[in-house]
Design an enzyme around this catalytic site. Structure first.
Site, PDB file in Angstrom:
ATOM      1  N   TYR A  57      26.775  10.744   0.611  1.00 20.82           N
ATOM      2  CA  TYR A  57      27.870  10.280   1.462  1.00 20.82           C
ATOM      3  C   TYR A  57      29.152  10.941   0.964  1.00 20.82           C
ATOM      4  CZ  TYR A  57      24.869   6.442   3.157  1.00 20.82           C
ATOM      5  OH  TYR A  57      23.861   5.684   3.714  1.00 20.82           O
ATOM      6  N   PHE A 211      22.085   0.856  11.069  1.00 19.07           N
ATOM      7  CA  PHE A 211      22.534   0.863  12.463  1.00 19.07           C
ATOM      8  C   PHE A 211      22.275  -0.495  13.147  1.00 19.07           C
ATOM      9  CE2 PHE A 211      21.599   5.683  12.503  1.00 19.07           C
ATOM     10  CZ  PHE A 211      22.826   5.948  11.919  1.00 19.07           C
ATOM     11  N   PRO A 212      22.603  -1.621  12.495  1.00 17.28           N
ATOM     12  CA  PRO A 212      22.379  -2.915  13.149  1.00 17.28           C
ATOM     13  C   PRO A 212      23.273  -3.115  14.368  1.00 17.28           C
ATOM     14  CG  PRO A 212      23.716  -3.209  11.197  1.00 17.28           C
ATOM     15  CD  PRO A 212      23.252  -1.782  11.177  1.00 17.28           C
ATOM     16  N   LEU A 213      24.337  -2.311  14.458  1.00 20.41           N
ATOM     17  CA  LEU A 213      25.224  -2.367  15.628  1.00 20.41           C
ATOM     18  C   LEU A 213      25.008  -1.164  16.539  1.00 20.41           C
ATOM     19  CD1 LEU A 213      28.528  -3.538  13.896  1.00 20.41           C
ATOM     20  CD2 LEU A 213      26.775  -4.926  15.021  1.00 20.41           C
ATOM     21  N   GLY A 214      23.903  -0.457  16.364  1.00 23.29           N
ATOM     22  CA  GLY A 214      23.701   0.781  17.100  1.00 23.29           C
ATOM     23  C   GLY A 214      24.233   1.949  16.290  1.00 23.29           C
TER      24      GLY A 214
END
Length: 295
Positions: A57, A211-214
């Protein structure tokens, strides 16, 4: 249930993911260095004791920010990283799947974070079709597991995790060693990892959906834009993101969230999902939306 085990650690079910701390595309320095430091400090103030990061990252950026903001670390903080990829000078993502690369990258994570041992390190798989483990991939996976087991047995990591895996990967790994955590894509409209989650639940392994929110890399967001999510957000006077995260916590008791942000305000919103209780009608509606895609 507001906590779950992550190897030898007991962590809150809402943690923090450091992926959004570096610059655009998870590459280069943050847009606002002081804000990034403030987000990390505020996370600890809010009682978060599980931070997910990676050497790639930035690269190095998120690890260096974490160290600057939080070292010496709180005793109960579980730092989790991942290996299996690197970044080139142009910011491209490149695989780093060979056992010697995994070992080198574990050691780099330790150095940049300023620790002797990590709570867990996830081996992120890049083996083609995630639905099966072919003969060539099986041979590589066995060698990868050997490298991860050696790192754990030598005390560099407390636990072994896996990321972007199939159910077959997990079963093969469990035949050889303990696995303490799994990270796969999972959210309201993408439940393709359900078999992996079910096996983790059965074995008492923490499951961390990314990606729990997309996806953060797509223009359209089918999770936050889902009619059922937006309707329930308005009804409960919450944001769509809070509804989606709160629903994800109801899926199984071993689900640990690591929503990421570079904003203190968004961090506080994300952390507040710990206090949201969806009623049974809302839960049923969102469950149906997840399984059918219907509003």
């Amino acid at each position: 249930m507001d906590s779950f085990s992550l190897g030898t650690h007991t962590v809150g079910r809402v943690g923090f993911g450091a992926m959004q701390l570096p610059g655009p595309g998870v590459f280069g320095p943050p847009r606002d260095h002081d804000q990034a430091i403030a987000v990390l400090k505020r996370a600890i103030e809010l009682g978060i004791n599980h931070i997910d990061t990676a050497q790639f990252y930035g690269p190095r950026v998120s690890n260096e920010l974490i160290r600057e903001a939080l070292h010496p670390y709180p005793e109960d903080l579980a730092l989790v990283s991942k290996v299996g990829a690197r970044r080139d000078d142009a910011g491209n993502w490149t695989p780093a799947q060979q056992p010697d690369e995994l070992r080198a990258d574990i050691e780099e994570n330790l150095a940049t974070l300023g620790v002797d041992r990590l709570a867990a390190v996830n081996l992120r798989i890049h083996s083609g079709d995630p639905s099966s483990v072919g003969p060539v991939h099986r041979e590589l996976f066995d060698r990868q597991l050997t490298a991860m087991i050696a790192a754990r047995d030598e005390g560099l990591i407390e636990g072994i995790g896996l990321s972007s895996i199939s159910e077959e990967h997990l079963r093969i790994a469990l035949d050889r060693t303990d696995i303490v955590t799994v990270q796969n894509a999972y959210n309201l409209v993408d439940r393709s990892a359900q078999p992996v989650l079910d096996l983790c639940t059965e074995r008492g392994i923490s499951f961390v959906p990314f990606f729990p929110l997309g996806s953060a890399f797509t223009a359209d967001n089918p999770v936050l834009g889902h009619p059922a999510v937006r309707r329930e957000a308005q009804k409960l006077d919450r944001t769509p993101a809070q509804i989606a995260l709160a629903w994800t916590l109801t899926v199984a008791p071993n689900v640990l969230l690591i929503p990421g942000t570079s904003s203190v305000a968004h961090l506080e919103e994300n952390t507040a999902v710990r206090d949201i209780e969806l009623d049974e009608e809302t839960k049923r509606e969102l469950d149906a939306a997840a399984s059918t895609g219907a509003a």
